[in-house]
Design a protein around this motif. Structure first.
Motif, PDB file in Angstrom:
ATOM      1  N   VAL A 251       0.863  -0.992   0.083  1.00 13.31           N
ATOM      2  CA  VAL A 251      -0.331   0.544   0.005  1.00 13.31           C
ATOM      3  C   VAL A 251       0.741   1.200   0.275  1.00 13.31           C
ATOM      4  CG1 VAL A 251      -1.691  -1.158   1.303  1.00 13.31           C
ATOM      5  CG2 VAL A 251      -0.219  -0.064   3.244  1.00 13.31           C
ATOM      6  N   PRO A 252       0.113   2.738  -0.316  1.00 16.04           N
ATOM      7  CA  PRO A 252      -0.960   2.345  -1.438  1.00 16.04           C
ATOM      8  C   PRO A 252      -0.634   1.630  -2.512  1.00 16.04           C
ATOM      9  CG  PRO A 252       0.608   4.350  -0.479  1.00 16.04           C
ATOM     10  CD  PRO A 252       1.017   3.171  -0.432  1.00 16.04           C
ATOM     11  N   TYR A 253      -2.154   1.158  -2.820  1.00 12.77           N
ATOM     12  CA  TYR A 253      -2.156   0.684  -4.054  1.00 12.77           C
ATOM     13  C   TYR A 253      -1.703   0.593  -5.325  1.00 12.77           C
ATOM     14  CZ  TYR A 253      -6.039  -1.265  -1.067  1.00 12.77           C
ATOM     15  OH  TYR A 253      -6.790  -2.264  -0.784  1.00 12.77           O
ATOM     16  N   GLU A 254      -0.967  -0.124  -6.047  1.00  5.96           N
ATOM     17  CA  GLU A 254      -0.125  -0.096  -6.753  1.00  5.96           C
ATOM     18  C   GLU A 254      -0.913   0.822  -8.731  1.00  5.96           C
ATOM     19  OE1 GLU A 254       3.065  -2.861  -6.811  1.00  5.96           O
ATOM     20  OE2 GLU A 254       1.562  -3.168  -6.238  1.00  5.96           O
ATOM     21  N   ASP A 255      -0.154   0.968  -9.638  1.00  5.83           N
ATOM     22  CA  ASP A 255      -0.919   0.981 -10.960  1.00  5.83           C
ATOM     23  C   ASP A 255      -0.924  -0.178 -11.320  1.00  5.83           C
ATOM     24  OD1 ASP A 255      -1.703   2.283 -13.061  1.00  5.83           O
ATOM     25  OD2 ASP A 255       0.076   3.805 -13.294  1.00  5.83           O
ATOM     26  N   GLY A 256      -1.684  -0.816 -11.827  1.00  4.37           N
ATOM     27  CA  GLY A 256      -1.466  -2.274 -12.876  1.00  4.37           C
ATOM     28  C   GLY A 256      -1.179  -3.097 -12.553  1.00  4.37           C
ATOM     29  N   ALA A 257      -1.077  -3.656 -11.385  1.00  6.49           N
ATOM     30  CA  ALA A 257      -0.416  -4.059 -10.251  1.00  6.49           C
ATOM     31  C   ALA A 257      -0.529  -4.431  -8.496  1.00  6.49           C
ATOM     32  CB  ALA A 257       1.392  -3.967 -10.696  1.00  6.49           C
TER      33      ALA A 257
ATOM     34  N   ASP B 290      -1.737  -9.112 -14.208  1.00  5.01           N
ATOM     35  CA  ASP B 290      -2.680  -9.170 -14.933  1.00  5.01           C
ATOM     36  C   ASP B 290      -4.375  -8.836 -14.024  1.00  5.01           C
ATOM     37  OD1 ASP B 290      -4.210 -10.537 -16.238  1.00  5.01           O
ATOM     38  OD2 ASP B 290      -4.428 -12.495 -16.514  1.00  5.01           O
ATOM     39  N   VAL B 291      -4.339  -7.457 -14.189  1.00  2.00           N
ATOM     40  CA  VAL B 291      -5.146  -6.852 -13.105  1.00  2.00           C
ATOM     41  C   VAL B 291      -5.365  -5.856 -13.734  1.00  2.00           C
ATOM     42  CG1 VAL B 291      -3.918  -7.754 -10.622  1.00  2.00           C
ATOM     43  CG2 VAL B 291      -3.466  -5.461 -11.932  1.00  2.00           C
ATOM     44  N   THR B 292      -6.780  -4.869 -13.844  1.00  2.79           N
ATOM     45  CA  THR B 292      -7.392  -4.027 -14.371  1.00  2.79           C
ATOM     46  C   THR B 292      -7.658  -3.657 -13.138  1.00  2.79           C
ATOM     47  OG1 THR B 292      -8.701  -5.266 -15.853  1.00  2.79           O
ATOM     48  CG2 THR B 292      -8.949  -3.020 -15.557  1.00  2.79           C
ATOM     49  N   ASN B 293      -6.831  -1.395 -13.161  1.00  5.44           N
ATOM     50  CA  ASN B 293      -7.026  -1.105 -12.978  1.00  5.44           C
ATOM     51  C   ASN B 293      -8.938  -0.546 -12.438  1.00  5.44           C
ATOM     52  OD1 ASN B 293      -4.489  -0.650 -12.234  1.00  5.44           O
ATOM     53  ND2 ASN B 293      -4.543   1.903 -13.703  1.00  5.44           N
ATOM     54  N   GLY B 294      -8.614   0.416 -11.135  1.00  2.00           N
ATOM     55  CA  GLY B 294     -10.034  -0.019 -10.290  1.00  2.00           C
ATOM     56  C   GLY B 294     -11.114  -0.647 -10.264  1.00  2.00           C
TER      57      GLY B 294
END
Length: 796
Positions: A487-493, A537-541
Motif C-alpha cells: 500500500v498505497p495500491y499500485e498502478d496496474g499491479a 494481470d489486473v485492471t485498474n479500478g
C-alpha cells in the motif's frame, strides 16, 4: 519554633533546630571523632524557570521517593505555570507512603504564592522535618485547573524538562507516579511513569553526613537446582565493600546469613527443585556499617520437561498498576497443545497478597475452557509467576482462538503494564516451535472474571498478568501465513508478500489464490517457492481479493491465510485530508493540532490548507505548517487571515507555497494547524465521522492517532485517533516519478532481491560487467549465495 526529639540507634538525640550538632554526634559514633559534617541544600524536583503547563487536572498528583540517608525537609513547593505568579490556590503535602499519613502541608495562594525558585514556588515548613533511612514518602500537589496548569509528561520524553536531585544518593526516586480524584487525600492510582512524571509538587531538603550504604536492588534467576542473585554496586550514600546474602524459606519467617561476598552476584547451588527460597541482600561499608536489607525476593529452582513451555514467561519484577478488572492476552493455536497449568504474575516475586484468578477463554464464543483460583500465599513460583495445576489437562486443537485472562490485582498486588512501551517489556513469549501465535493488541474489562472485551492499544502481550504452561505435540502442518499487500495500491499491479513459514512444519511452496469477491470463488493463481508475488494481470479500478496457503514437503497444507484486498489505480494528485463542504466545527482548542502521514512514493506538496468551519470565511487568524516527524524540523508554514483567507475548496481553504516542497519516499511528516477558538472552531473527529476522509493518491499513508500541543510548536502529545483526528490542517500534493530501488537481504543460504515496478534484473561478477539478464526474475526472487562476489542492477 517547637522541637521534636528523635532517637537513633547511635543514642544521639536529634533536635531539629540544632541539627548540625546532632549530625556530628551521629557521624562521630560511626566514623570517629575526626569526621567533619557538611550539609548541602537540594531541591528534589527541579523545574526550569518559564516552564508552562499542559493539563488542567484538579485532583491530587503524587511522586514517590525513598530515603537512603537521613535528610531534613525545610520547604515544600509547587509548580508555577509560566513562572508568572499563581492564579489558583494550590496545596503541597508530604506523606508517609507506607501508612498513607500526611506529615506536612503548605497552602500557596495568589496573594501569598511563596518564593519563586526556577519554575516552582516555595514556602518554609513551620518546623523542619527529619526523614530517616528507609522512609518511603510521596510528595503531592493539588488545585491545578484553568488558569494554572500542571505539566504532565504524557509518556513523551520531550515533555520532561525538569530534573531530580538525589542529594548525593540520599534519595531514590521510585515508582511510576500516582494520582487521585479527592483533594486532601493520598493519591491511590498508580500512573504510567516515569518516577517524576509531573511538574507539580516538590520540596527542598538538607543532606546529612552519610551513615551507611544504600539499598541494593536485587534480581534473581532460578535454574536447575540453583538460584543466581545479581545487583548493581552500591556507591552511595557510603560505598559498599561487601554484601551479606540472607536467605529464608517461602514463609519469610526468619532470614539467616548465607554468605558475605565482595562481588555483585551470588550463585546459590545444591538446592532442591520445586522448593521456594527467599532472599535479601545487605550492603556493608568499610567501617562495618550496614545499610538496610533489600526487599525480599523469592525464587524456586526448577527445570521443565523438554516438551513443556511457558507461553508468557515473566522474570521477577515489581508491578506498577492496581487495576482489579480482567486482563487478557490473545493467542491462536497453530499446532495442537496440552495446557497443564495456569499462572499469574506475582508482584515482587514475594508471595501473593491478594486472591487472583486465571482463565483461558475461547475467544470466538467467549466461554471459559479452564480456570484456576489463587489464594494469598498459594502457587508454585517459577520466575516472576505463580502456577497451579489444572484439574485435568486441556487439549487445544489447531485453529483454536484463545485468550489467557487474569484478574484480582490491586494496591497490595499489582500487575505489570508496559503501557505499550516495548522497551518496558521484560517478559518473553514462547510459541512452542510455532505451536502458538500471539496476536491482537491485548484486552481488558473493568469487571473481574468476565471475558475482557475492550481492546487495548497493544502490543499482543501488553501486560504481565496471566500465563500458562503447555506441552508441545508433534507437528502436523505448516503454520498459517500472514499475508500483506503493498500500500498505497499500485498502478496496474498488486504486490503480495509474507514471511517464510518454518514451523511447526516448514513450507516448501506457497499457493496464491485470487477472487473478485471476498466470499469467492477463489482460483489458484500461482504456486511459488518465494515469499512475494507480483500480480500484473489486473485492471485498474477493479478490486481483487487474495489468500495464501503454505504447503509442506509431504503435501500437508496450512490453514488459509488472512484475506487481503487491493484496488489497483494510477497515481493521482489531490487533497490529503478531505473535509465535506459546510461542516461546522466543534472544538475551540487554540494550540497545535497535528496529523501524521508517511510518504510511500515521492510527492510534491504545492499548497497548505486549513479547515473553515461552515465554509463562511475565517473569523480568526489560522496557521498551517508541515513538519518532518523524525527531526521535528519545520519545513513549510503559511498564515490564513480573515482578510486573506485563501481559496475555499470543499471544507478547507488553501494557499500556494512560494516553493513547492518535494517529499521523498520514506518521509515521515505531520501536517499541523493552530489558532482555532470560539469564533472559528476546528472539528474533532473522535467518532470517525464520514464527513472527513483521506486521499492516498497511490503515494501517501495516513498513520498515527492525531497529536496536539502548544500553538506554534511541534505537537508532542499523542491523541486517541483516528489518523484523521481533526478537521484542521491539510495539503495538496502531486505524484513524482519513483526512483528505482533494489533491496537485497539474506535469507539462510540465499539472497532475496526486491524492487518496485516492472524491471529486468541483471547480474555481473564485477561492477564493470559484463551484465547478463537473470531469466524470469521477479521482485522477491531468491538466489543462492555464490562464493564469488555478485553485483545486481535493474533495467527499466
Amino acid at each position: 519554633m517547637s522541637t521534636r526529639w528523635i532517637h537513633h540507634q547511635s543514642g544521639c538525640p536529634l533536635r531539629l533546630h540544632l541539627f548540625s550538632a546532632t549530625v556530628a554526634c551521629l557521624a562521630g559514633a560511626i566514623f570517629g571523632p575526626s569526621y567533619s559534617p557538611a550539609q548541602d541544600t537540594f531541591i528534589a524536583y527541579v523545574v526550569p524557570a518559564g516552564t508552562v503547563g499542559n493539563q488542567e487536572f484538579g485532583g491530587v498528583l503524587g511522586m514517590d521517593f525513598d530515603v537512603n540517608n537521613p535528610i531534613v525537609v525545610t520547604r515544600l513547593g509547587v509548580f508555577d505555570d509560566g513562572s508568572d505568579g499563581l492564579n489558583r490556590t494550590l496545596v503541597a503535602r508530604l506523606w508517609d507512603r507506607k501508612t498513607q499519613t500526611e506529615l506536612a502541608s503548605i497552602v500557596f495562594t495568589p496573594e501569598d504564592p511563596g518564593e519563586l525558585v526556577g519554575g516552582s514556588r516555595f514556602k518554609p515548613l513551620p518546623e523542619p522535618l527529619e526523614l530517616g533511612i528507609g522512609f518511603q514518602g510521596t510528595i503531592t500537589a493539588e488545585g491545578y485547573g484553568p488558569g494554572e496548569l500542571l505539566r504532565n509528561a504524557f509518556d513523551n520524553p520531550a515533555n520532561i524538562v525538569w530534573t531530580t536531585q538525589d542529594g548525593n544518593g540520599s534519595l531514590s526516586f521510585v515508582g511510576s507516579s500516582r494520582w487521585g480524584i479527592l483533594p486532601g487525600t493520598f493519591p491511590p492510582t498508580v500512573d504510567q511513569g516515569p518516577a517524576a512524571r509531573y511538574a507539580a509538587g516538590t520540596f527542598e531538603f538538607l543532606t546529612t553526613p552519610p551513615l551507611a550504604p544504600g539499598l541494593p536492588v536485587v534480581t534473581v534467576r532460578a535454574g536447575d537446582g540453583q538460584v543466581r542473585l545479581e545487583w548493581s554496586p552500591v556507591t552511595s550514600p557510603v560505598p559498599a565493600v561487601t554484601y551479606r546474602i540472607l536467605r529464608a524459606g517461602a514463609d519469610q519467617a526468619s532470614f539467616e546469613l548465607l554468605a558475605e561476598v565482595a562481588a555483585t552476584e551470588y550463585l546459590d547451588l545444591g538446592l532442591t527443585n520445586g522448593v521456594e527460597f527467599c532472599y535479601r541482600v545487605q550492603a556493608v561499608a568499610a567501617n562495618g556499617a550496614s545499610g538496610p536489607p533489600s526487599d525480599a525476593i523469592c525464587a524456586t529452582p526448577y527445570t521443565l520437561p523438554g516438551n513443556h513451555r511457558i507461553a508468557y514467561f515473566v522474570p521477577p519484577a515489581q508491578g506498577n498498576q492496581a487495576f482489579g478488572g480482567s486482563l487478557g492476552l490473545d493467542f491462536d493455536v497453530e499446532n495442537p497443545i496440552i495446557v497443564v497449568r495456569l499462572g499469574v504474575f506475582d508482584d515482587g516475586a514475594n508471595g501473593l497478597k491478594r486472591a487472583l484468578s486465571a482463565r483461558i477463554f475461547n475467544r470466538e464464543t467467549q466461554e471459559v475452557v479452564a480456570e484456576v483460583f489463587f489464594s494469598p500465599g498459594e502457587g508454585l513460583l517459577l520466575g516472576g509467576m505463580r502456577f497451579k495445576d489444572l484439574e485435568s489437562p486441556l487439549r487445544l486443537e489447531a485453529g483454536f482462538q484463545g485468550t489467557i485472562e487474569a484478574d484480582g490485582y490491586g494496591l497490595e498486588e499489582r500487575l505489570l503494564n508496559s503501557d505499550g512501551d516495548t522497551n518496558a517489556i521484560i517478559w518473553a513469549l514462547d510459541d512452542g516451535n510455532g505451536s502458538l501465535r500471539f496476536v491482537g493488541s491485548s484486552r481488558f474489562d473493568p469487571t473481574p472474571g468476565v471475558f475482557p472485551s475492550i481492546l487495548d492499544q497493544g502490543p499482543a502481550a501488553r501486560f504481565a498478568a496471566g500465563t500458562f504452561e503447555y506441552v508441545v505435540l508433534p507437528p502436523e502442518r505448516p503454520g498459517t501465513p500472514i499475508l500483506h499487500v503493498v500500500v498505497p495500491y499500485e498502478d496496474g499491479a498488486v504486490t503480495l508478500y509474507w514471511s517464510p513459514i518454518t514451523n511447526p512444519l516448514p513450507a516448501v511452496v506457497y499457493r496464491v489464490f485470487r477472487a473478485t469477491d471476498a466470499a469467492g470463488p477463489f482460483s489458484l493463481l500461482v504456486e511459488t517457492a518465494g515469499t512475494t508475488y507480483r500480480d500484473t494481470d489486473v485492471t485498474n479500478g477493479v478490486t481483487l481479493f487474495y489468500k495464501v496457503v503454505a504447503v509442506a514437503q509431504e503435501g500437508q497444507e496450512s490453514r488459509e491465510s488472512n484475506l487481503v484486498r487491493s484496488t489497483p489505480n494510477p497515481r493521482l494528485p489531490g487533497v490529503a485530508y478531505v473535509v465535506t463542504s459546510g461542516l461546522l466545527g466543534n472544538g475551540t482548542y487554540g494550540g497545535s493540532l497535528g496529523m501524521d502521514f508517511d510518504v510511500a512514493r515521492p510527492v510534491r506538496v504545492t499548497q497548505l490548507g486549513v479547515f473553515d468551519s461552515g465554509g463562511d470565511g475565517l473569523h480568526l487568524t489560522l496557521n498551517a505548517a508541515l513538519y518532518n516527524r523524525r527531526t521535528r524540523d519545520l519545513l513549510a508554514q503559511l498564515q490564513f487571515t480573515p482578510e486573506d483567507p485563501g481559496e475555499l475548496r470543499d471544507g478547507s481553504r488553501f494557499k500556494s507555497l512560494a516553493e513547492p516542497l518535494v517529499l521523498p519516499a520514506g518521509f515521515q511528516g505531520v501536517i499541523v494547524a493552530w489558532g482555532y477558538g470560539d469564533a472559528e472552531p476546528y472539528f474533532s473527529n473522535a467518532e470517525d465521522s464520514p464527513a472527513l476522509s483521506v486521499f492516498e493518491g497511490g503515494s501517501i499513508l495516513f498513520v498515527g492517532s492525531g497529536r496536539f500541543g502548544p500553538a506554534g510548536q511541534f505537537p508532542n502529545s499523542v491523541d486517541t485517533g483516528p489518523p484523521n483526528r481533526y478537521a484542521a490542517g491539510t495539503f495538496y500534493f502531486e505524484p513524482l516519478p519513483e526512483e528505482p530501488r533494489l533491496t537485497i537481504r539474506r535469507v539462510g543460504a540465499q539472497v532475496e532481491l526486491a524492487w518496485p515496478g516492472q524491471a529486468i534484473l541483471e547480474k555481473a561478477g564485477t561492477l564493470s560487467g559484463p551484465w547478463t539478464e537473470v531469466p524470469g526474475a521477479m521482485s522477491g526472487i531468491r538466489l543462492p549465495i555464490e562464493s564469488d562476489a555478485q553485483f545486481f542492477r535493474l533495467r527499466y
